[in-house]
Motif scaffolding. Sequence first.
Motif, PDB file in Angstrom:
ATOM      1  N   SER A  52      64.329  41.478  41.975  1.00 27.64           N
ATOM      2  CA  SER A  52      65.466  41.490  41.058  1.00 27.64           C
ATOM      3  C   SER A  52      65.525  40.169  40.306  1.00 27.64           C
ATOM      4  O   SER A  52      65.095  39.114  40.805  1.00 27.64           O
ATOM      5  N   LEU A  53      66.070  40.252  39.103  1.00 29.41           N
ATOM      6  CA  LEU A  53      66.053  39.096  38.197  1.00 29.41           C
ATOM      7  C   LEU A  53      67.388  38.966  37.470  1.00 29.41           C
ATOM      8  O   LEU A  53      67.936  39.954  36.981  1.00 29.41           O
ATOM      9  N   THR A  54      67.918  37.746  37.431  1.00 27.26           N
ATOM     10  CA  THR A  54      69.019  37.401  36.533  1.00 27.26           C
ATOM     11  C   THR A  54      68.522  36.255  35.669  1.00 27.26           C
ATOM     12  O   THR A  54      67.373  35.808  35.799  1.00 27.26           O
ATOM     13  N   PHE A 104      65.947  49.326  36.863  1.00 25.47           N
ATOM     14  CA  PHE A 104      67.390  49.339  36.651  1.00 25.47           C
ATOM     15  C   PHE A 104      67.703  48.062  35.872  1.00 25.47           C
ATOM     16  O   PHE A 104      67.434  46.954  36.359  1.00 25.47           O
ATOM     17  N   GLU A 105      68.217  48.177  34.655  1.00 25.75           N
ATOM     18  CA  GLU A 105      68.426  46.961  33.845  1.00 25.75           C
ATOM     19  C   GLU A 105      69.431  47.193  32.721  1.00 25.75           C
ATOM     20  O   GLU A 105      69.656  48.323  32.292  1.00 25.75           O
ATOM     21  N   GLY A 129      75.969  39.228  32.353  1.00 23.95           N
ATOM     22  CA  GLY A 129      74.672  38.573  32.308  1.00 23.95           C
ATOM     23  C   GLY A 129      73.587  39.587  32.582  1.00 23.95           C
ATOM     24  O   GLY A 129      73.858  40.685  33.078  1.00 23.95           O
ATOM     25  N   PRO A 130      72.340  39.260  32.266  1.00 29.08           N
ATOM     26  CA  PRO A 130      71.249  40.217  32.466  1.00 29.08           C
ATOM     27  C   PRO A 130      70.992  40.488  33.944  1.00 29.08           C
ATOM     28  O   PRO A 130      71.050  39.589  34.776  1.00 29.08           O
ATOM     29  N   ILE A 131      70.711  41.748  34.243  1.00 36.54           N
ATOM     30  CA  ILE A 131      70.377  42.184  35.597  1.00 36.54           C
ATOM     31  C   ILE A 131      69.187  43.133  35.495  1.00 36.54           C
ATOM     32  O   ILE A 131      69.235  44.117  34.755  1.00 36.54           O
TER      33      ILE A 131
END
Length: 263
Positions: A227-229, A41-42, A214-216
């Motif tokens: 999960s990454l931001t 999911f991004e 912002g990126p998710i």
Amino acid sequence: MIGGIEVEALFRKRIGLPEDEPVTFEKLDEILEKTARTIPFENMRIMNQETFDITNESLIDKMLARNEGGLCYELNGLLYLFLLENGFDVTLVRGDVFNNEIGEWTKLGRTHVAIILHHEGQDYIVDTGFGGNLPLKPVPMKGEVVTSSNGQFKVEASENEYGDYVLMLKLADKDKDWRIGHVIDSKKPVTNLSEFNEIQKVLIENERSPFNKGPILMKFTDNGTVSLTDKTLTRWIDGKQHKENITETAFKEYVKNIFGIIY
């Protein structure tokens, strides 16, 4: 065969499903888990201003040829094509997501996309585009509770301005009580994927959109989620959270090494 492109073989290869393994209703739990662990999911294309018109072909190219992920309309759009090609009676539907932190709907219109699957006289919600809230199983639309490694889920009839069925959830190790996930409108099925371009436009432009800030990125793992931001990397491992602050350089490396996405 969808628009001259065979989604069947490419989807199987992406999620690691053997070519000769029959896709039955009983197999859907495994397929949903494999999908959640392999197709993230991004929102990287939104953040990089590299979005494209949504078509069958562009979804297949993005997630099966380029090995990227996507948001709900892309992930469930692709799964819909795969299920359709395997003979399932499926319908794409739209709705809205409930923000439990502020206790109200996102008010972005019907921008969430899910699937209704019709099987042996019963209807089920199937959703692989709801971030860390995935049921990982088809959820009956008559109120029965299903349990997966990610928690408990049920669907209740509930009329409001965005739809008529609400997905309720109680995530494992996170929720003590039931909470609202999203609503879908079963009375207004998606008739053309061009509707997803309207959704994408809202998520790109609307100030209430959580996907233009912002990126998710997130996906499931064998024992939790990651999960990454652009500021943090968060792993849930066997019910325990591990969170670390990261640099811009580390973010780029994680996008490639953890999520397999190259820009």
